[in-house]
Design a protein around this motif. Structure first.
Motif, PDB file in Angstrom:
ATOM      1  N   LEU A 692       0.807  -1.216   0.000  1.00 39.20           N
ATOM      2  CA  LEU A 692       0.000   0.000   0.000  1.00 39.20           C
ATOM      3  C   LEU A 692       0.843   1.269   0.000  1.00 39.20           C
ATOM      4  N   GLU A 693       2.015   1.222   0.600  1.00 38.84           N
ATOM      5  CA  GLU A 693       2.838   2.428   0.688  1.00 38.84           C
ATOM      6  C   GLU A 693       3.437   2.810  -0.666  1.00 38.84           C
ATOM      7  N   LYS A 694       3.455   1.875  -1.628  1.00 39.27           N
ATOM      8  CA  LYS A 694       4.057   2.152  -2.931  1.00 39.27           C
ATOM      9  C   LYS A 694       3.060   2.711  -3.938  1.00 39.27           C
ATOM     10  N   ILE A 695       1.789   2.736  -3.562  1.00 37.55           N
ATOM     11  CA  ILE A 695       0.786   3.328  -4.456  1.00 37.55           C
ATOM     12  C   ILE A 695       1.041   4.831  -4.541  1.00 37.55           C
ATOM     13  N   PRO A 696       1.189   5.387  -5.739  1.00 35.31           N
ATOM     14  CA  PRO A 696       1.509   6.823  -5.843  1.00 35.31           C
ATOM     15  C   PRO A 696       0.356   7.687  -5.346  1.00 35.31           C
ATOM     16  N   LYS A 697       0.729   8.837  -4.812  1.00 36.27           N
ATOM     17  CA  LYS A 697      -0.281   9.770  -4.332  1.00 36.27           C
ATOM     18  C   LYS A 697      -1.042  10.355  -5.513  1.00 36.27           C
ATOM     19  N   LEU A 698      -2.330  10.658  -5.276  1.00 35.09           N
ATOM     20  CA  LEU A 698      -3.151  11.266  -6.324  1.00 35.09           C
ATOM     21  C   LEU A 698      -2.634  12.666  -6.638  1.00 35.09           C
ATOM     22  N   ARG A 699      -2.491  12.937  -7.917  1.00 33.28           N
ATOM     23  CA  ARG A 699      -1.982  14.249  -8.303  1.00 33.28           C
ATOM     24  C   ARG A 699      -3.035  15.330  -8.158  1.00 33.28           C
ATOM     25  N   LYS A 700      -4.284  14.962  -8.376  1.00 29.33           N
ATOM     26  CA  LYS A 700      -5.356  15.935  -8.299  1.00 29.33           C
ATOM     27  C   LYS A 700      -5.876  16.001  -6.864  1.00 29.33           C
ATOM     28  N   LYS A 701      -6.246  17.190  -6.446  1.00 26.55           N
ATOM     29  CA  LYS A 701      -6.830  17.353  -5.130  1.00 26.55           C
ATOM     30  C   LYS A 701      -8.285  16.916  -5.150  1.00 26.55           C
ATOM     31  N   GLY A 702      -8.743  16.454  -4.017  1.00 28.77           N
ATOM     32  CA  GLY A 702     -10.125  16.010  -3.923  1.00 28.77           C
ATOM     33  C   GLY A 702     -10.268  14.554  -4.299  1.00 28.77           C
ATOM     34  N   THR A 703     -11.413  14.014  -3.973  1.00 21.95           N
ATOM     35  CA  THR A 703     -11.655  12.591  -4.223  1.00 21.95           C
ATOM     36  C   THR A 703     -12.710  12.358  -5.304  1.00 21.95           C
ATOM     37  N   ALA A 704     -13.300  13.430  -5.828  1.00 19.01           N
ATOM     38  CA  ALA A 704     -14.361  13.269  -6.823  1.00 19.01           C
ATOM     39  C   ALA A 704     -13.786  12.794  -8.154  1.00 19.01           C
ATOM     40  N   ARG A 705     -14.491  11.885  -8.802  1.00 14.22           N
ATOM     41  CA  ARG A 705     -14.085  11.409 -10.121  1.00 14.22           C
ATOM     42  C   ARG A 705     -14.416  12.463 -11.174  1.00 14.22           C
ATOM     43  N   PRO A 706     -13.640  12.498 -12.271  1.00 17.11           N
ATOM     44  CA  PRO A 706     -13.952  13.479 -13.333  1.00 17.11           C
ATOM     45  C   PRO A 706     -15.313  13.171 -13.958  1.00 17.11           C
ATOM     46  N   LEU A 707     -15.955  14.213 -14.478  1.00 17.25           N
ATOM     47  CA  LEU A 707     -17.268  14.039 -15.081  1.00 17.25           C
ATOM     48  C   LEU A 707     -17.182  13.136 -16.315  1.00 17.25           C
ATOM     49  N   LEU A 708     -18.229  12.340 -16.529  1.00 13.97           N
ATOM     50  CA  LEU A 708     -18.289  11.456 -17.688  1.00 13.97           C
ATOM     51  C   LEU A 708     -18.540  12.291 -18.946  1.00 13.97           C
ATOM     52  N   LYS A 709     -17.688  12.073 -19.917  1.00 13.08           N
ATOM     53  CA  LYS A 709     -17.859  12.758 -21.209  1.00 13.08           C
ATOM     54  C   LYS A 709     -18.345  11.738 -22.233  1.00 13.08           C
ATOM     55  N   ALA A 710     -19.628  11.589 -22.325  1.00  9.91           N
ATOM     56  CA  ALA A 710     -20.216  10.601 -23.239  1.00  9.91           C
ATOM     57  C   ALA A 710     -20.269  11.170 -24.660  1.00  9.91           C
ATOM     58  N   SER A 711     -19.801  10.373 -25.620  1.00  8.14           N
ATOM     59  CA  SER A 711     -19.818  10.814 -27.014  1.00  8.14           C
ATOM     60  C   SER A 711     -21.173  10.486 -27.634  1.00  8.14           C
ATOM     61  N   THR A 712     -21.620  11.359 -28.508  1.00  9.22           N
ATOM     62  CA  THR A 712     -22.877  11.108 -29.225  1.00  9.22           C
ATOM     63  C   THR A 712     -22.658  10.217 -30.440  1.00  9.22           C
ATOM     64  N   LEU A 713     -21.397   9.931 -30.768  1.00  8.67           N
ATOM     65  CA  LEU A 713     -21.064   9.137 -31.948  1.00  8.67           C
ATOM     66  C   LEU A 713     -20.922   7.665 -31.567  1.00  8.67           C
ATOM     67  N   GLN A 714     -21.347   6.808 -32.463  1.00  4.73           N
ATOM     68  CA  GLN A 714     -21.352   5.372 -32.208  1.00  4.73           C
ATOM     69  C   GLN A 714     -19.931   4.803 -32.281  1.00  4.73           C
ATOM     70  N   PRO A 715     -19.529   3.962 -31.271  1.00 10.07           N
ATOM     71  CA  PRO A 715     -18.207   3.330 -31.329  1.00 10.07           C
ATOM     72  C   PRO A 715     -18.163   2.269 -32.425  1.00 10.07           C
ATOM     73  N   ILE A 716     -16.955   1.972 -32.874  1.00 13.17           N
ATOM     74  CA  ILE A 716     -16.747   0.999 -33.948  1.00 13.17           C
ATOM     75  C   ILE A 716     -15.825  -0.099 -33.429  1.00 13.17           C
ATOM     76  N   SER A 717     -16.154  -1.360 -33.703  1.00  8.35           N
ATOM     77  CA  SER A 717     -15.341  -2.489 -33.264  1.00  8.35           C
ATOM     78  C   SER A 717     -14.738  -3.195 -34.470  1.00  8.35           C
ATOM     79  N   ARG A 718     -13.447  -3.484 -34.392  1.00  6.88           N
ATOM     80  CA  ARG A 718     -12.744  -4.212 -35.443  1.00  6.88           C
ATOM     81  C   ARG A 718     -11.897  -5.314 -34.797  1.00  6.88           C
TER      82      ARG A 718
END
Length: 805
Positions: A692-718
């Protein structure tokens, strides 16, 4: 520690009831473990007369007795050879509990004849081991006289718990002194008057190591008679669980429990020369009084004569100079032995004795002189004889610490105002000496309180006599909010890892921070292969057990032992975890905080709906659990790489390490088959350890996750199938494909690996599913083909793989 109520009353003049005494004992810190009212236990057993004893008609070794209880006449079948007409004994009626046999007596038939109770033996009443015949009592006793009155068994036995610092309370006198100080009665002092000697002792004493034995007093007593001790003495020793042996031995045992003053008596006629106290020589042996032979080491304090070792100082004597019924001349030892050295010797040899119990806690050195005089008087009173002068070696050591104290400090410590005069009275009653210098007290503890070191100890003494129950309850109120740094990053990682593992079905454990030499060797304490670092063993100089001599280099071993125990008891399919420290000399502070998990057996119980619920645990279970725990603890799991530098206790081909650059954050895998064979385990076992001591510290302050940026475009699988060398790792292939276009490629997964027909030797076919996520506009066919070519080129460049036709 056990003692009877009448024994306590020898030193405490009080009108308090048994219930009040017991309540006060707990109140002042001598916690009551229990009270045994033997009068109630033995109440059913009373004197009865055998009016007639005739031969049983159907058995040669049985008799039919007509027993008169004083209230009725009953027929009893008895097999005792000494049962006869006109004899008085002790009768147990139907329905009574026989303590020596541990059953409730029932009415029954023996060889066709009715038996309504029984005449009891000493063994059946726990009076002795004698069982060849029934108890015979005096003809002067009236029918119906309670057994408890005859044997003094109506004296309650009090059992209290003694904390390691309270050597002064390991004697009845010390308990009475505490009760008197609490206001429950008046203390009665023992007779400390000196015995005038007839001349110099014929045995002298020398001390070679005054640190191990600062003081040794002794005297010879000639012309003693070592017969069985008087009944009152035997009764008291029996009541507290000791076996009476002889008057001399019983006296030393009695004074040990009575005054917390261990003693020893040597048969003078068996001594060769004078007494010497020194450190043992490695390889010397002692035939001890517990019928065990011990090999000694050079840190052990021994009492010797010119012939060799006679006993272990402060622990146990030897058989060579032990007293018997023929002993006529004795040398009485009354010494003070160093508590740490006594404790170390006792633990090393695994010897438990009443003397060690007291010496290792630190008995009263000043009482040594009084102790030898009291013991001498008791020996002369009960055994006769003539005592010599006391011979002394060494001097009384100073064991107390002078403390500076102000009365106001008690209110700061316990939140209760106690007037200075009351504090002074309490301390005075406890034997403390106080010198008041304008409100600042210089306090000298009594010689029997070597555990007093500072102001907090003084407050504790005052508080326990006032009574913890009298301290007012006050609600704790906040004057300000918690500081933002109240929870450290490491503490948060521990909390999150603990919660995640518990949610994934693991049971939390708390195990010893130690393990044995063999266990430490198995789990790499002395090996340099533990995830690329040296983990030299950290040995304990003074272990609590020979099985716990090294600080644990990993928690895996402890959890494996627990899993084995659970499985042996029928609790299969075990999942255990622990969050705690491991110990290694490679760390500056010698320890590292880890979260360790272990799965044993199958993933779950059988179920009709799925065979997956009952499959054997495997490496992927350990990997998935480790990654989830890392994720919850704040590790960037998407950036982790897998390597094979794992500890030696993992399977070399079915284990891995999760690393971030040079730092290994976790190791996981199946446990090594050789270890499982060593432990006698047939099931598959997987585990992981997260650093546990080797886990790097979070660079960003706060514990909130970044907002979800959902794309309106359909993903493509290959899908792509690459022909690569057998040694190419899946992780390397995925990372190469994703690196082709980090902006468009949102995910890459392997969905098939094929080796066989149409695949050349040394090669394998790996199929990837690539997800493209446009963010600005829909991709054209040309753009999709361009990304596909980038993926083919990146894989070829980094792995040597080619697109399979």
């Amino acid at each position: 520690m056990k003692f009877t109520l009448s024994w306590l009353n020898d030193y405490l003049e009080t009108t308090a009831s048994l219930e009040e005494i017991c309540a006060k004992l707990t109140s002042i810190g001598l916690e009551l473990e229990g009270v045994e009212d033997r009068g109630e236990i033995y109440a059913p057993f009373k004197v009865a007369l055998i009016e007639e004893a005739i031969q049983h008609p159907n058995a040669d070794r049985l008799k039919l007795l007509t027993v008169n209880t004083g209230e009725e006449k009953l027929q009893v079948v008895c097999g005792a050879p000494n049962a006869r007409t006109g004899m008085k004994g002790l009768f147990a009626p139907v329905g009574s509990y026989i303590p020596g046999l541990e059953f409730k007596l029932k009415k029954g038939k023996i060889r066709g004849e009715e038996s309504n109770g029984m005449m009891v033996s000493e063994k059946e009443m726990l009076l002795s081991d004698e069982h060849d015949g029934i108890i015979e009592v005096s003809d002067d006793l009236e029918l119906g006289t309670p057994m408890a009155d005859i044997y003094g068994l109506n004296d309650p036995i009090i059992d209290i718990a003694i904390t390691p610092n309270r050597a002064d309370a390991t004697g009845v006198y010390g308990v009475a002194r505490d009760l008197a100080a609490s206001g429950l009665g008046t203390l009665k002092e023992p007779n400390r008057e000196s015995i005038r000697g007839s001349g110099p002792s014929t045995v002298t004493v020398t001390i070679e190591d005054t640190e191990a034995c600062p003081l040794f007093l002794g005297r010879t007593i000639k012309g003693v008679k070592n017969e069985p001790s008087p009944q009152w003495l035997q009764d008291r020793l029996t009541a507290i669980g000791l076996r009476p042996i002889s008057t001399l031995v019983d006296i030393t045992n009695y004074i040990t429990h009575d005054l917390a003053r261990p003693l020893h008596v040597f048969d003078t006629d068996k001594l060769q020369g004078n007494i010497h106290v020194r450190m043992a020589k490695s390889g010397e042996t002692l035939d001890a009084l517990n019928d065990t032979k011990y090999e000694l080491q050079n840190f052990m304090t021994v009492v010797c004569d010119d012939s060799g070792v006679l006993g272990l100082g402060g622990i146990i004597g030897g058989t060579q100079t032990g007293c018997t019924e023929t002993t006529q001349n004795v040398f009485l030892e009354c010494a003070y032995f160093d508590p740490p050295k006594t404790a170390k010797t006792g633990r090393s040899l695994q010897i438990e004795s009443d003397a060690r119990y007291r010496f290792e806690r630190g008995i009263d050195p000043d009482f040594t002189i009084d102790g030898i005089e009291i013991a001498t008087r008791m020996i002369i009173d009960l055994c006769g004889g003539e005592a010599s002068d006391v011979t002394q070696a060494g001097a009384i050591p100073t064991v107390v610490t002078i403390v500076k104290y102000t009365p106001e400090f008690s209110e700061k410590m316990i939140g209760m105002k106690i007037d200075a005069p009351q504090q002074k009275e309490i301390l005075g009653n406890l034997g403390f000496k106080i010198e008041d210098n304008n409100g600042t007290w210089t306090i000298t503890p009594p010689s029997y309180r070597s555990d007093i070191y500072g102001k907090a100890d003084i407050v504790e003494e005052i508080a326990r006599i006032v009574g913890y129950d009298n301290i007012p309850s006050v609600s704790v109120t906040r004057t300000e909010t918690d500081a933002p740094i109240a929870e450290t990053p490491l503490f948060r990682r521990q909390r999150m890892a603990r919660a995640t593992l518990a949610s994934r079905g693991y049971q939390e454990c708390v195990t010893w921070s130690f393990m044995g030499d063999t266990q430490a060797d198995i789990f790499g304490a002395n090996d340099n292969l533990s995830h690329g670092q040296s983990k030299s063993a950290l040995s304990i100089k003074n272990p609590i057990s020979q099985d716990l001599v090294q600080m644990r280099p990993t928690i895996i071993g402890n959890l494996l032992d627990l899993a084995k125990k659970n499985t042996d008891k029928g609790f299969a399919n075990t999942a255990l975890f622990e969050v705690g420290p491991i110990f290694t000399s490679s760390k500056p502070d010698g320890q590292e905080m880890v979260a360790t998990g272990l799965k044993f057996g199958k993933t779950g119980n059988k179920h009709w709906s799925s065979t997956e619920a009952n499959r054997p645990v495997d490496i992927y279970d350990a990997k998935a659990d480790a990654i989830e725990a890392l994720r919850s603890a704040g590790a960037p799991v998407k950036n982790l790489q897998i390597s094979y530098d794992v500890p030696v206790f993992f399977h070399p081909g079915r284990s891995g390490a999760l690393r971030l650059g040079k730092d290994i954050l976790a190791v996981f895998g199946e446990l090594h088959p050789a270890i499982l064979d060593e432990k006698g385990i047939d099931e598959q076992v997987v585990g992981f350890e997260i650093f546990l001591e080797k886990i790097p510290k979070l660079r960003k302050k706060g514990t909130a996750r970044p907002l979800l940026k959902a794309s309106t475009l359909q993903p493509i699988s290959r899908d792509f199938a690459f022909l690569v060398d057998q040694h190419v790792e899946a992780n390397t292939l995925i990372r190469a494909a994703k690196a082709a276009d980090k902006k468009l490629i949102s995910d890459a997964n392997i969905f098939d690996v094929y080796v066989g027909k149409n695949i050349e030797d040394g090669k394998k076919s790996v199929a990837l599913s690539i997800t493209l996520q446009p963010t600005e506009q829909t991709l054209t066919d040309k753009e999709i083909e361009g990304v596909g070519q980038k993926i083919i080129d990146a894989v070829a460049q980094k792995t040597g793989g080619i697109l399979r036709g």
